[in-house]
Design an enzyme around this catalytic site. Structure first.
Site, PDB file in Angstrom:
ATOM      1  N   ASP A 168    -112.672  30.830 -29.589  1.00  0.00           N
ATOM      2  CA  ASP A 168    -111.229  30.792 -29.737  1.00  0.00           C
ATOM      3  C   ASP A 168    -110.807  29.364 -30.042  1.00  0.00           C
ATOM      4  O   ASP A 168    -111.508  28.406 -29.701  1.00  0.00           O
ATOM      5  CB  ASP A 168    -110.544  31.274 -28.454  1.00  0.00           C
ATOM      6  CG  ASP A 168    -109.073  31.589 -28.665  1.00  0.00           C
ATOM      7  OD1 ASP A 168    -108.677  31.781 -29.825  1.00  0.00           O
ATOM      8  OD2 ASP A 168    -108.332  31.644 -27.669  1.00  0.00           O
ATOM      9  N   ILE A 171    -104.210  24.903 -29.345  1.00  0.00           N
ATOM     10  CA  ILE A 171    -103.728  23.526 -29.338  1.00  0.00           C
ATOM     11  C   ILE A 171    -103.350  23.144 -27.909  1.00  0.00           C
ATOM     12  O   ILE A 171    -102.665  23.907 -27.219  1.00  0.00           O
ATOM     13  CB  ILE A 171    -102.511  23.369 -30.269  1.00  0.00           C
ATOM     14  CG1 ILE A 171    -102.891  23.744 -31.699  1.00  0.00           C
ATOM     15  CG2 ILE A 171    -101.974  21.939 -30.226  1.00  0.00           C
ATOM     16  CD1 ILE A 171    -101.715  23.808 -32.662  1.00  0.00           C
ATOM     17  N   HIS A 172    -103.808  21.982 -27.463  1.00  0.00           N
ATOM     18  CA  HIS A 172    -103.560  21.526 -26.098  1.00  0.00           C
ATOM     19  C   HIS A 172    -103.099  20.072 -26.082  1.00  0.00           C
ATOM     20  O   HIS A 172    -103.312  19.327 -27.034  1.00  0.00           O
ATOM     21  CB  HIS A 172    -104.829  21.659 -25.247  1.00  0.00           C
ATOM     22  CG  HIS A 172    -105.257  23.068 -25.013  1.00  0.00           C
ATOM     23  ND1 HIS A 172    -104.958  23.759 -23.865  1.00  0.00           N
ATOM     24  CD2 HIS A 172    -105.958  23.920 -25.789  1.00  0.00           C
ATOM     25  CE1 HIS A 172    -105.460  24.993 -23.945  1.00  0.00           C
ATOM     26  NE2 HIS A 172    -106.065  25.109 -25.108  1.00  0.00           N
ATOM     27  N   ARG A 173    -102.505  19.683 -24.962  1.00  0.00           N
ATOM     28  CA  ARG A 173    -102.087  18.303 -24.738  1.00  0.00           C
ATOM     29  C   ARG A 173    -103.293  17.488 -24.295  1.00  0.00           C
ATOM     30  O   ARG A 173    -103.848  17.722 -23.216  1.00  0.00           O
ATOM     31  CB  ARG A 173    -101.000  18.305 -23.652  1.00  0.00           C
ATOM     32  CG  ARG A 173    -100.284  17.005 -23.433  1.00  0.00           C
ATOM     33  CD  ARG A 173     -99.072  17.242 -22.548  1.00  0.00           C
ATOM     34  NE  ARG A 173     -99.334  17.127 -21.126  1.00  0.00           N
ATOM     35  CZ  ARG A 173     -98.551  17.624 -20.171  1.00  0.00           C
ATOM     36  NH1 ARG A 173     -97.469  18.298 -20.502  1.00  0.00           N
ATOM     37  NH2 ARG A 173     -98.845  17.461 -18.897  1.00  0.00           N
ATOM     38  N   GLU A 236    -108.363  33.386 -33.459  1.00  0.00           N
ATOM     39  CA  GLU A 236    -107.188  33.212 -34.311  1.00  0.00           C
ATOM     40  C   GLU A 236    -107.517  32.655 -35.692  1.00  0.00           C
ATOM     41  O   GLU A 236    -106.685  32.728 -36.606  1.00  0.00           O
ATOM     42  CB  GLU A 236    -106.162  32.312 -33.622  1.00  0.00           C
ATOM     43  CG  GLU A 236    -105.346  33.012 -32.550  1.00  0.00           C
ATOM     44  CD  GLU A 236    -106.035  33.043 -31.200  1.00  0.00           C
ATOM     45  OE1 GLU A 236    -105.432  33.521 -30.230  1.00  0.00           O
ATOM     46  OE2 GLU A 236    -107.206  32.607 -31.122  1.00  0.00           O
ATOM     47  N   GLU A 292     -92.063  17.187 -24.245  1.00  0.00           N
ATOM     48  CA  GLU A 292     -92.488  18.559 -24.507  1.00  0.00           C
ATOM     49  C   GLU A 292     -91.375  19.327 -25.226  1.00  0.00           C
ATOM     50  O   GLU A 292     -90.254  18.850 -25.372  1.00  0.00           O
ATOM     51  CB  GLU A 292     -92.862  19.257 -23.194  1.00  0.00           C
ATOM     52  CG  GLU A 292     -94.191  18.800 -22.616  1.00  0.00           C
ATOM     53  CD  GLU A 292     -95.402  19.353 -23.357  1.00  0.00           C
ATOM     54  OE1 GLU A 292     -95.204  20.034 -24.383  1.00  0.00           O
ATOM     55  OE2 GLU A 292     -96.536  19.128 -22.904  1.00  0.00           O
TER      56      GLU A 292
END
Length: 496
Positions: A168, A171-173, A236, A292
């Site tokens: 998989d 998108i992450h911080r 995805e 954010e």
């Protein structure tokens, strides 16, 4: 799309596509500090979204002279307008949700190409080199003076389930913490990679992970899908393939057992270390993370998983891609998949009734949606509210839903508010759903703000039904004007 245009396959071809349309891309050779200044500039140029005013929706921007990073370039705002996303995905802006919905139904699996065919590995920096320092290799900006550090804001994080082998990308911080470590933030219960990480950690194993930066916009949009549209085990990247009608190309990493986007500008190879945690703001002690999508700076998390970096690879003369967290860019990346998910859910239950969906900019692409619904018979009355309930099921982070008729443009906020002013009565057209799980970054979702909430992260979700009762439709017809082609009178206004 008009005329012959550059085929978009990666970040560089996307930028070439934008150059073909005046006003969509600008460059500057003026030196800029990546610490606060770069994002401060783009805030004015084109951030939009929920960014503090003054801001606007404007062109994407390339910074060609980054202080402390000789030869590096940074692009911001690639997807910071719906018009630009449509241009890069070869469809009309109003049809983006429909395009993604069609791509979910017609996925194409990614393929793997040999390392020598991967532009992302033209230059290799290994962490065992004594001079290795990811903070010098990757020109990641610090968005504000309060940020916990430089952040990778649009890194495509790719990992695989150690039991099933399913992969998989999300998108992450990611905050650069030291020369070879990054912290990684997971929204509680919302990401498949966290499932993979916990499985590996439970048996004391590190989880290999790659971070691809600067890729085809189709990949960036597709990786923002969430359950139930893309359940655990759904890669995805197949949706990105469906968008392009061509498989995404991956390649094997050089220092870990994982894959990465073959034509990315940068790839970071690393491992999520089991049972190791770090305080997100350990280097700044500000108590803040980064801005954010709701428009506020997120609090620094006391304990976050750590990625031990093994290598950084990149193309020759790489282009770093970044986004401002609350910008219109987040709206498009999160909102368009949201629209597609809602369409899919509602169309299964009541085909042909939902005409379009807009995940509104003011909600960061997550909190608010406008549903354009068509009633064709008496028995359709009430189905518009059922559609809103289905939308909440399709996307759990939604907080507010506005329902409008087919003669209202869901993408025009003034038109939506017009329908609320003339087709809405608060005491009969407002539906409250108290104490429902929503998104944890909304600061109003706490018992301190609303004593009726039983805990943080819960919200009173609300439906605003701005549709005309079916039996009264004839009384609410909008004024009809003569249909003309205005270009006959004002050609310069329409033929830009």
């Amino acid at each position: 799309m008009k005329g012959t245009q550059t085929e978009v396959t990666d970040l560089r071809s996307a930028l070439e596509r934008l150059k073909e349309t005046p006003g969509q891309l600008i460059e500057t050779n003026v030196p800029v500090d990546p610490h606060g200044e770069l994002s401060g500039v783009y805030r004015h140029v084109g951030a939009g979204g929920t960014v503090k005013r003054p801001t606007q929706i404007g062109p994407a921007m390339i910074f060609n002279d980054i202080k402390g990073h000789p030869g590096a370039r940074v692009v911001n705002g690639l997807l910071a307008s719906r018009e630009r996303v449509g241009m890069l995905l070869d469809t009309d802006p109003e049809r983006l949700g429909h395009l993604l919905n069609e791509s979910v139904k017609n996925p194409i699996e990614p393929v793997t190409v040999p390392n020598h065919q991967a532009p992302a590995q033209e230059v290799v920096h290994r962490a065992d080199d004594p001079d290795f320092d990811i903070r010098k290799l990757v020109p990641a900006p610090t968005n504000t003076e309060e940020d916990a550090g430089p952040y990778i804001t649009i890194g495509m994080c790719y990992a695989s389930d150690s039991e099933t082998g399913e992969s998989d990308m999300t998108i992450h911080r990611l905050c650069l913490q030291s020369k070879d470590e990054m912290s990684m933030y997971f929204v509680p219960g919302a990401r498949h990679l966290d499932v993979f990480r916990k499985k590996a950690e439970a048996v004391g194993e590190a989880l290999p992970i790659s971070i691809s930066i600067g890729v085809d916009p189709a990949v960036e949009i597709a990786t923002s899908f969430e359950p139930p549209t893309t359940p655990l085990g759904f890669n995805e990247l197949e949706i990105a393939g469906g968008i392009r009608k061509k498989a995404v190309e991956l390649t094997d990493c050089l220092t870990i057992n994982e894959k990465a986007i073959a034509n990315a500008e940068y790839v970071i190879e690393g491992e999520l270390i089991p049972n190791k945690r770090v305080r997100e703001d350990q280097n700044t002690n500000t108590g803040k993370a980064m801005p954010e999508f709701p428009g506020y700076t997120g609090p620094a998390v006391k304990e976050l998983p750590v990625i031990k970096v093994k290598a950084v690879t990149h193309r020759k003369n790489p282009i770093m891609q970044t986004v401002i967290g609350p910008s219109e860019e987040h709206v498009t990346m999160a909102g368009i998949p949201t629209e597609a998910s809602i369409m899919q859910m509602i169309d299964k239950a009541m085909p042909g009734r939902l005409l379009n969906v807009y995940a509104h900019s003011s909600g960061g692409g997550k909190y608010m949606a406008v549903l354009q619904f068509k009633k064709t018979q008496v028995s359709d009355e009430g189905k518009q509210r059922q559609a809103a309930l289905l939308a909440f099921s399709a996307f759990s982070e939604l907080k507010h839903i506005y329902i409008v008729d087919e003669d209202v443009d869901p993408f025009d906020s003034n038109d939506v508010l017009w329908s609320m002013n003339t087709r809405f009565q608060g005491d009969v057209d407002t539906i409250f759903l108290p104490n429902v799980r929503c998104h944890p970054l909304d600061p109003s979702q706490s018992p301190e703000y609303n004593p009726q909430l039983s805990g943080k992260g819960l919200s009173c979700k609300t439906i605003f039904d701005c549709t005309v009762p079916y039996h009264m439709k004839e009384e609410f017809k909008r004024a009809e004007f003569t249909e003309v082609d205005p270009t006959k009178w004002v050609p310069d206004l329409y033929n830009k």
